[in-house]
Design a protein around this motif. Structure first.
Motif, PDB file in Angstrom:
ATOM      1  N   ARG A 187       0.867  -1.182   0.000  1.00 42.40           N
ATOM      2  CA  ARG A 187       0.000   0.000   0.000  1.00 42.40           C
ATOM      3  C   ARG A 187       0.904   1.232   0.000  1.00 42.40           C
ATOM      4  NH1 ARG A 187       0.617   2.387   4.530  1.00 42.40           N
ATOM      5  NH2 ARG A 187       0.919   1.315   6.509  1.00 42.40           N
ATOM      6  N   ALA A 188       0.266   2.392  -0.191  1.00 44.28           N
ATOM      7  CA  ALA A 188       1.064   3.607  -0.303  1.00 44.28           C
ATOM      8  C   ALA A 188       1.814   3.862   0.993  1.00 44.28           C
ATOM      9  CB  ALA A 188       0.158   4.778  -0.627  1.00 44.28           C
ATOM     10  N   LYS A 189       3.074   4.319   0.846  1.00 42.99           N
ATOM     11  CA  LYS A 189       3.887   4.496   2.047  1.00 42.99           C
ATOM     12  C   LYS A 189       4.097   5.958   2.389  1.00 42.99           C
ATOM     13  CE  LYS A 189       7.295   1.252   1.592  1.00 42.99           C
ATOM     14  NZ  LYS A 189       8.503   0.553   1.948  1.00 42.99           N
ATOM     15  N   TYR A 190       3.189   6.819   1.903  1.00 44.92           N
ATOM     16  CA  TYR A 190       3.374   8.242   2.206  1.00 44.92           C
ATOM     17  C   TYR A 190       3.233   8.460   3.702  1.00 44.92           C
ATOM     18  CZ  TYR A 190       2.807   8.636  -2.812  1.00 44.92           C
ATOM     19  OH  TYR A 190       2.949   8.490  -4.156  1.00 44.92           O
ATOM     20  N   ILE A 191       2.410   7.619   4.353  1.00 45.36           N
ATOM     21  CA  ILE A 191       2.403   7.589   5.819  1.00 45.36           C
ATOM     22  C   ILE A 191       3.176   6.327   6.191  1.00 45.36           C
ATOM     23  CG2 ILE A 191       0.968   7.375   7.873  1.00 45.36           C
ATOM     24  CD1 ILE A 191      -1.195   8.876   6.227  1.00 45.36           C
ATOM     25  N   HIS A 192       4.257   6.498   6.961  1.00 39.35           N
ATOM     26  CA  HIS A 192       5.182   5.386   7.153  1.00 39.35           C
ATOM     27  C   HIS A 192       4.614   4.295   8.055  1.00 39.35           C
ATOM     28  CE1 HIS A 192       8.198   7.612   5.075  1.00 39.35           C
ATOM     29  NE2 HIS A 192       7.989   8.655   5.835  1.00 39.35           N
ATOM     30  N   THR A 193       5.188   3.093   7.880  1.00 39.92           N
ATOM     31  CA  THR A 193       4.700   1.976   8.687  1.00 39.92           C
ATOM     32  C   THR A 193       5.067   2.141  10.157  1.00 39.92           C
ATOM     33  OG1 THR A 193       6.677   0.796   8.049  1.00 39.92           O
ATOM     34  CG2 THR A 193       4.657   0.225   6.892  1.00 39.92           C
ATOM     35  N   VAL A 194       6.084   2.959  10.456  1.00 38.79           N
ATOM     36  CA  VAL A 194       6.392   3.173  11.882  1.00 38.79           C
ATOM     37  C   VAL A 194       5.269   3.942  12.564  1.00 38.79           C
ATOM     38  CG1 VAL A 194       8.900   2.983  11.800  1.00 38.79           C
ATOM     39  CG2 VAL A 194       7.820   5.177  11.327  1.00 38.79           C
TER      40      VAL A 194
ATOM     41  N   LEU B 162      -4.977  16.057  -4.323  1.00 39.00           N
ATOM     42  CA  LEU B 162      -6.077  16.040  -5.286  1.00 39.00           C
ATOM     43  C   LEU B 162      -7.243  16.904  -4.818  1.00 39.00           C
ATOM     44  CD1 LEU B 162      -7.038  14.737  -7.978  1.00 39.00           C
ATOM     45  CD2 LEU B 162      -8.135  12.987  -6.612  1.00 39.00           C
ATOM     46  N   SER B 163      -7.599  16.774  -3.541  1.00 37.77           N
ATOM     47  CA  SER B 163      -8.755  17.541  -3.091  1.00 37.77           C
ATOM     48  C   SER B 163      -8.431  19.024  -3.040  1.00 37.77           C
ATOM     49  CB  SER B 163      -9.249  17.027  -1.740  1.00 37.77           C
ATOM     50  OG  SER B 163      -8.237  17.097  -0.792  1.00 37.77           O
ATOM     51  N   ILE B 164      -7.188  19.374  -2.697  1.00 40.58           N
ATOM     52  CA  ILE B 164      -6.819  20.795  -2.700  1.00 40.58           C
ATOM     53  C   ILE B 164      -6.881  21.331  -4.129  1.00 40.58           C
ATOM     54  CG2 ILE B 164      -5.017  22.454  -2.151  1.00 40.58           C
ATOM     55  CD1 ILE B 164      -3.958  20.439  -0.089  1.00 40.58           C
ATOM     56  N   ALA B 165      -6.365  20.545  -5.072  1.00 38.84           N
ATOM     57  CA  ALA B 165      -6.347  20.981  -6.467  1.00 38.84           C
ATOM     58  C   ALA B 165      -7.765  21.140  -7.004  1.00 38.84           C
ATOM     59  CB  ALA B 165      -5.575  19.978  -7.306  1.00 38.84           C
ATOM     60  N   GLN B 166      -8.620  20.202  -6.631  1.00 37.78           N
ATOM     61  CA  GLN B 166     -10.001  20.285  -7.102  1.00 37.78           C
ATOM     62  C   GLN B 166     -10.681  21.548  -6.580  1.00 37.78           C
ATOM     63  OE1 GLN B 166     -11.406  16.445  -5.953  1.00 37.78           O
ATOM     64  NE2 GLN B 166     -11.177  15.588  -8.008  1.00 37.78           N
TER      65      GLN B 166
ATOM     66  N   LYS C 279       7.875  19.231  -4.766  1.00 39.26           N
ATOM     67  CA  LYS C 279       9.179  19.711  -4.310  1.00 39.26           C
ATOM     68  C   LYS C 279       9.067  20.039  -2.840  1.00 39.26           C
ATOM     69  CE  LYS C 279      10.850  21.616  -8.606  1.00 39.26           C
ATOM     70  NZ  LYS C 279      10.878  22.817  -9.424  1.00 39.26           N
ATOM     71  N   SER C 280       9.959  19.407  -2.073  1.00 38.00           N
ATOM     72  CA  SER C 280       9.942  19.673  -0.649  1.00 38.00           C
ATOM     73  C   SER C 280      11.380  19.893  -0.244  1.00 38.00           C
ATOM     74  CB  SER C 280       9.299  18.484   0.063  1.00 38.00           C
ATOM     75  OG  SER C 280       9.795  18.343   1.343  1.00 38.00           O
ATOM     76  N   GLY C 281      11.724  21.153   0.050  1.00 43.13           N
ATOM     77  CA  GLY C 281      13.125  21.491   0.300  1.00 43.13           C
ATOM     78  C   GLY C 281      13.912  21.313  -0.986  1.00 43.13           C
ATOM     79  N   THR C 282      14.986  20.521  -0.920  1.00 48.52           N
ATOM     80  CA  THR C 282      15.788  20.311  -2.122  1.00 48.52           C
ATOM     81  C   THR C 282      15.355  19.046  -2.852  1.00 48.52           C
ATOM     82  OG1 THR C 282      17.382  19.166  -0.744  1.00 48.52           O
ATOM     83  CG2 THR C 282      17.840  21.476  -1.244  1.00 48.52           C
ATOM     84  N   ARG C 283      14.425  18.323  -2.265  1.00 52.92           N
ATOM     85  CA  ARG C 283      14.075  17.017  -2.802  1.00 52.92           C
ATOM     86  C   ARG C 283      12.856  17.101  -3.725  1.00 52.92           C
ATOM     87  NH1 ARG C 283      11.980  12.190   0.805  1.00 52.92           N
ATOM     88  NH2 ARG C 283      12.281  10.470  -0.645  1.00 52.92           N
ATOM     89  N   THR C 284      12.962  16.486  -4.893  1.00 55.26           N
ATOM     90  CA  THR C 284      11.824  16.421  -5.803  1.00 55.26           C
ATOM     91  C   THR C 284      11.410  14.982  -5.962  1.00 55.26           C
ATOM     92  OG1 THR C 284      12.677  18.281  -7.026  1.00 55.26           O
ATOM     93  CG2 THR C 284      11.037  16.965  -8.125  1.00 55.26           C
ATOM     94  N   ARG C 285      10.123  14.718  -5.807  1.00 56.70           N
ATOM     95  CA  ARG C 285       9.682  13.346  -6.021  1.00 56.70           C
ATOM     96  C   ARG C 285       8.336  13.316  -6.718  1.00 56.70           C
ATOM     97  NH1 ARG C 285       7.873  11.372  -0.019  1.00 56.70           N
ATOM     98  NH2 ARG C 285       7.599   9.393  -1.090  1.00 56.70           N
ATOM     99  N   MET C 286       8.062  12.179  -7.354  1.00 54.34           N
ATOM    100  CA  MET C 286       6.787  12.008  -8.024  1.00 54.34           C
ATOM    101  C   MET C 286       5.868  11.257  -7.060  1.00 54.34           C
ATOM    102  SD  MET C 286       7.678  13.322 -10.885  1.00 54.34           S
ATOM    103  CE  MET C 286       6.293  12.996 -11.931  1.00 54.34           C
ATOM    104  N   VAL C 287       4.675  11.826  -6.832  1.00 56.39           N
ATOM    105  CA  VAL C 287       3.731  11.166  -5.929  1.00 56.39           C
ATOM    106  C   VAL C 287       2.355  11.147  -6.580  1.00 56.39           C
ATOM    107  CG1 VAL C 287       4.976  11.959  -3.898  1.00 56.39           C
ATOM    108  CG2 VAL C 287       3.053  13.274  -4.749  1.00 56.39           C
ATOM    109  N   THR C 288       1.481  10.289  -6.074  1.00 53.80           N
ATOM    110  CA  THR C 288       0.117  10.293  -6.590  1.00 53.80           C
ATOM    111  C   THR C 288      -0.709  11.284  -5.789  1.00 53.80           C
ATOM    112  OG1 THR C 288      -0.139   8.310  -5.251  1.00 53.80           O
ATOM    113  CG2 THR C 288      -0.030   8.011  -7.618  1.00 53.80           C
ATOM    114  N   ALA C 289      -1.397  12.169  -6.516  1.00 52.57           N
ATOM    115  CA  ALA C 289      -2.126  13.263  -5.857  1.00 52.57           C
ATOM    116  C   ALA C 289      -3.290  12.749  -5.031  1.00 52.57           C
ATOM    117  CB  ALA C 289      -2.623  14.247  -6.904  1.00 52.57           C
TER     118      ALA C 289
ATOM    119  N   ASN D 123      -3.611  10.271  -2.996  1.00 51.89           N
ATOM    120  CA  ASN D 123      -3.401   9.817  -1.622  1.00 51.89           C
ATOM    121  C   ASN D 123      -2.189  10.437  -0.942  1.00 51.89           C
ATOM    122  OD1 ASN D 123      -1.452   8.490  -3.030  1.00 51.89           O
ATOM    123  ND2 ASN D 123      -2.003   6.434  -2.373  1.00 51.89           N
ATOM    124  N   TYR D 124      -1.553  11.439  -1.563  1.00 56.64           N
ATOM    125  CA  TYR D 124      -0.395  12.042  -0.903  1.00 56.64           C
ATOM    126  C   TYR D 124      -0.864  13.128   0.058  1.00 56.64           C
ATOM    127  CZ  TYR D 124       4.198  14.030  -0.135  1.00 56.64           C
ATOM    128  OH  TYR D 124       5.351  14.480   0.455  1.00 56.64           O
ATOM    129  N   PRO D 125      -0.550  12.966   1.350  1.00 57.97           N
ATOM    130  CA  PRO D 125      -0.983  13.984   2.297  1.00 57.97           C
ATOM    131  C   PRO D 125      -0.068  15.212   2.215  1.00 57.97           C
ATOM    132  CG  PRO D 125       0.072  12.126   3.426  1.00 57.97           C
ATOM    133  CD  PRO D 125       0.192  11.867   1.977  1.00 57.97           C
TER     134      PRO D 125
END
Lengths: 635, 261
Positions: free
Chosen positions: A326-333, B22-26, B55-65, B67-69
């Motif tokens: 499942r998505a790990k944006y919230i960590h398992t810890v 996603l909900s913020i964008a909507q 983009k968060s700080g210096t880090r860029t990552r691809m996430v799904t909108a 379910n990404y909090p």
């Protein structure tokens, strides 16, 4: 045996050296009982040795100990005689009488059964002088081949559960956490996440949410050609348990799981036995060593899905659900097993913990690369266990300090490439690792260097390949493994792997185009960006690393329709060398499709349209008269 | 709840901590395409079409909108070249599998795909899992599930047989974005064989309507209840249990119940 106290543990230790827990013996005969040697009949060897000892009236002086994996699996079944330290290889039941008589009665070790370096005449009698062992540094595998893994007293006598004593009586949970953090221990399962940081966040999440955290040991080792975790559990299960109990004390867990593969029957049995023994001694359960700490461990079997080695899929499987990540944006810890804070570490990570507590973080951090005391991300400390397999003389299980070069592993410990072939590549990190070429052999082996080179540490599989290996075929093999093992939940992994496999199939059949290479790279990049779990994001490594370092081979397949290593079946033809064939007729019955014809003592002929290139004729031909030649596409 | 500040496509905005992108964008009217998401279901994040760059700080990552909090200070790009490249490839993969599905054709036009570079099957199912989730999470019948692994993954009932537990609510067919899932009329036969006094309509079985018998002789596709929910509220009656907060539905149901006695 009822519960033991700290004094009892000291008493067991006072009795003497490991393996001689209750009685002093003149000599010990250590028989390897790891899975490799067991399949080589080492149990029968042990039995024969015992009978022979009895017969010669040595039962009071000599003890036979069935130990865990000794590591040198290529030479099994292995027997070591202590205290002389003599190493015997390939010992069968029939060798027992001679060995007992000559070595233990007459004091003359049996030369015939000793290990000889390839190309040398004189054997090397002593274990510590054999190059395979001499270059290793045993930390996790400290007890391998020295104790009986099925006897808790043996482990205690080898300073076992000493770290637990220290952790329970002299250290607060915070002190344990800071010690693990300062040691720089990084997760040995592949991710390389600092264990101390993980433990601390799990503890914090549990305290913040007032929920009991859970401890998990990941023993779902699925990489082809990797057997580190299995061997650790088989040779020293109590070390893993001790590490877990210390972890439970530091994090505040009461409940723990070991998720182990169903395909590891010996390891599973030994682990369950160890847990039972530890429970009997009161080292697991309520009020461990009268410290007020409660902790118990349950063994859960995996059902054979590779993806269940991924932490979230493993937890889903533990819960009884479909083993999918499942998505790990919230960590398992924070939210793991049943939404409780869950701390998951690999078998090897847990086995490292008691040593760190015993010897201190400074000692541990002094091994390996980088300055890790302040920031564990700065380097890789400690040692790493690898399973060294493929085209090397000495295949088996090795433990080396971090930062050792690949060349030392392949050529000094592994003894180089057999049969006069040339080194081509070494694949590290399991199926989603990468293939590294000869030019990178002097690279230090640690988490960050391997990742930078396009491979990864993984859990520690290391496959050596020689010049008879086709790198395109290797990439195809690993992608096809991953295609079968992908759970199929997310689109990029499911479809990306299938389409990569489609393209690689095309290339190995000589039907690839130049755009295919670009497409492969694009697929790989999208998969790295978009996949759900680490299986998908790292699945492109075998393709990317082989394109990066062995592009010429891809081009040979695409442009010239040739396989330089002579592996890809569609691109080669078999033929008979008229100068070498002496008409021995051995190949004719071997050929299942009757493609070879000829009279005895006359030149044979091979019908290329019938030949299915199975290689059966090559195996039987004593004069190497069957040739693999590039297929002619002109016709 | 903590309020956070973030930037989406250059627009600075505020939101509750851990709201999905996603909900913020909507809310801001920014369109992020998605296939496996439904507002009344938990995010699943498998189609990966809604992938955005964070983009968060210096880090860029691809996430799904979906379910990404969102966290404080992040910068989100919903249509960068990298995002478009990834989406294009994903649509292409899906097109290769289910070429004639309308929503995919529309997406393909948006991402300039004329002919996908891979091709295998002519399936209708994009394995978004909406039907499986509506059946387990909303209906609670757990009739549908995923079978097999990897490329052979499919949605099916247990052992591919007609399930005894299915209440024929039709929620799976209603939620399916590709019309792959259809209710089989002959499978509804089961209801017809019940004695007349027990022949309750499926909405009655679900507890939406009170004690009503079926007026359409179990030709559910003619059902007025379903049609009204669909036309007027753009939802399926099954979501009633979940969306009690939606006043309109509540009002509608009480009106319906009064009407039916």
């Amino acid at each position: 045996m009822p519960r033991v106290s700290i004094e009892d543990l000291k008493k067991i230790r006072g009795n003497g050296k490991p393996g001689v827990s209750s009685k002093k013996f003149r000599a010990k005969v250590l028989v390897c009982a790891g899975t490799g040697c067991i399949s080589g009949n080492s149990y029968k060897t042990a039995k024969a040795l015992e009978t022979e000892i009895e017969k010669q009236g040595l039962a009071q002086q000599v003890q036979v100990v069935k130990t865990g994996c000794q590591g040198f699996c290529a030479e099994g079944p292995i027997v070591i005689v202590q205290p002389d330290g003599i190493f015997y290889r390939g010992v069968g039941p029939k060798h027992a009488p001679k060995m007992i008589e000559e070595h233990l009665l007459n004091g003359k070790p049996v030369e015939k059964l000793m290990y000889t370096l390839p190309g040398q005449e004189h054997p090397i009698p002593l274990l510590k002088e054999i190059p395979f062992f001499a270059k290793q540094k045993l930390v996790v595998l400290r007890n391998r081949g020295a104790i009986d893994p099925e006897k808790i007293d043996d482990y205690i006598a080898a300073d076992g559960y000493k770290a637990l004593e220290k952790a329970l009586t002299l250290m607060t949970p915070e002190q344990i956490l800071s010690e693990i953090k300062k040691s720089g221990l990084r997760g040995r399962g592949g991710g390389g996440f600092p264990a101390g940081i993980k433990w601390e966040s799990c503890r914090r999440a549990a305290q913040h949410r007032h929920v009991d955290p859970v401890l998990v040991c990941n023993a779902d080792e699925g990489d082809p050609g990797a057997f580190m975790d299995r061997s650790i559990i088989e040779s020293d299960p109590h070390a893993v348990l001790e590490g877990m109990i210390i972890g439970a004390r530091a994090i505040g867990c009461k409940e723990g799981f070991v998720y182990i593969r169903h395909e590891y029957p010996v390891a599973r049995e030994r682990l369950s036995k160890a847990i039972e023994q530890a429970r009997d001694y009161g080292l697991l359960g309520k009020n461990i060593l009268d410290s007020g700490v409660d902790f118990d461990i349950e063994v859960v079997r995996g059902a054979g899905a590779f993806v269940c080695g991924e932490s979230t899929a493993l937890m889903a499987s533990l819960e009884g659900n479909l083993g999918e990540p499942r998505a790990k944006y919230i960590h398992t810890v924070e939210y793991g097993y049943k939404n409780r804070p869950t701390n998951l570490n690999n078998v090897e990570t847990w086995a490292n913990v008691p040593v760190i507590i015993n010897n201190g973080s400074k000692w541990f951090a002094s091994m390996g690369t980088g300055e890790v005391t302040e920031n564990p991300w700065e380097g890789s400390s400690g040692t790493k266990v690898f399973s060294l397999v493929g085209k090397v003389h000495n295949t088996g299980l090795i433990e080396v300090p971090m930062g050792i070069t690949l060349r030392e592993i392949v050529f000094n410990i592994g003894g180089g490439i057999p049969d006069g072939h040339q080194f081509k590549a070494v694949q590290t990190g399991g199926p989603s690792g990468g293939c590294l070429p000869e030019s990178l052999l002097d690279m230090p082996v640690d988490f960050d260097s391997l990742t930078e080179a396009g491979s990864m540490m993984g859990s520690g599989g290391m496959i050596v390949m020689d010049d008879q290996t086709c790198m395109v075929e290797v990439a195809r093999y690993f992608i096809s493994f991953l295609t079968e093992e992908s759970c199929g939940k997310c689109v990029p992994c499911r479809e990306g792997l299938t389409s990569s496999l489609e393209i690689l199939d095309r290339i190995t059949q000589g039907k690839g185009s130049e755009e295919d290479l670009e497409l492969l790279e694009e697929i790989a990049e999208v998969m790295r960006d978009c996949c759900f779990c680490a299986l998908g994001t790292s699945a492109s490594n075998p393709v990317l690393s082989t394109i990066r370092y062995f592009k010429k081979e891809y081009e040979a397949h695409i442009k010239d329709h040739q396989c330089p290593a002579g592996v890809c079946r569609e691109l080669i033809e078999y033929d008979i060398d008229p100068e070498k064939c002496d008409g021995c007729h051995a190949c004719v019955p071997a050929c299942s499709v009757h493609a070879i014809t000829g009279e005895v003592k006359e030149l044979h002929t091979l019908d290329k349209t019938e030949c299915i290139k199975c290689g059966a004729c090559i195996e039987v031909c004593k004069r190497q008269a069957i040739l693999k030649c590039p297929r002619s596409f002109a016709a | 709840m903590k309020t956070i500040k973030l930037k989406i496509d250059g627009i600075e905005t505020e939101a509750e901590d851990r709201t999905t992108i996603l909900s913020i964008a909507q809310r801001l009217g920014i369109k992020i395409p998605n296939l496996c998401h439904h507002p009344l279901l938990e995010p699943y994040g498998v189609c990966r079409i809604c992938t955005v760059e964070v983009k968060s700080g210096t880090r860029t990552r691809m996430v799904t909108a979906c379910n990404y909090p969102a966290t404080n200070g992040i910068e989100v790009l919903t249509n960068s070249p990298r995002v478009r490249r990834n989406r294009k490839m994903i649509v292409e993969w899906m097109m290769a599998q289910c070429g004639h599905v309308k929503i995919l054709k529309d997406m393909a036009a948006e991402y300039d795909i004329s002919k996908p570079r891979f091709g295998r099957g002519t399936d209708d199912c994009i394995l978004c899992g909406l039907c499986v989730r509506v059946c387990s999470d909303v209906v609670g019948a757990n009739v549908l599930g995923f079978f097999n692994r990897g490329a052979t993954r499919e949605v099916s009932t247990a052992f591919g047989e007609t399930s005894e537990k299915c209440i024929a609510c039709g929620a799976c067919a209603w939620i399916c974005p590709t019309t792959h899932l259809k209710m089989e009329n002959e499978k509804l036969e089961r209801f017809r064989t019940l004695p007349g006094s027990e022949r309750l309509c499926r909405y009655s079985l679900m507890g939406v309507t009170k004690g009503a018998l079926c007026a359409n002789s179990f030709q559910c596709w003619k059902c007025e209840v379903e049609q009204r929910f669909h036309d007027q509220l753009q939802t399926h009656p099954i979501f009633l249990g979940r969306s009690r907060k939606i006043k309109e539905i509540d009002a509608y149901v009480s009106q319906l119940n009064e009407m039916r006695g």
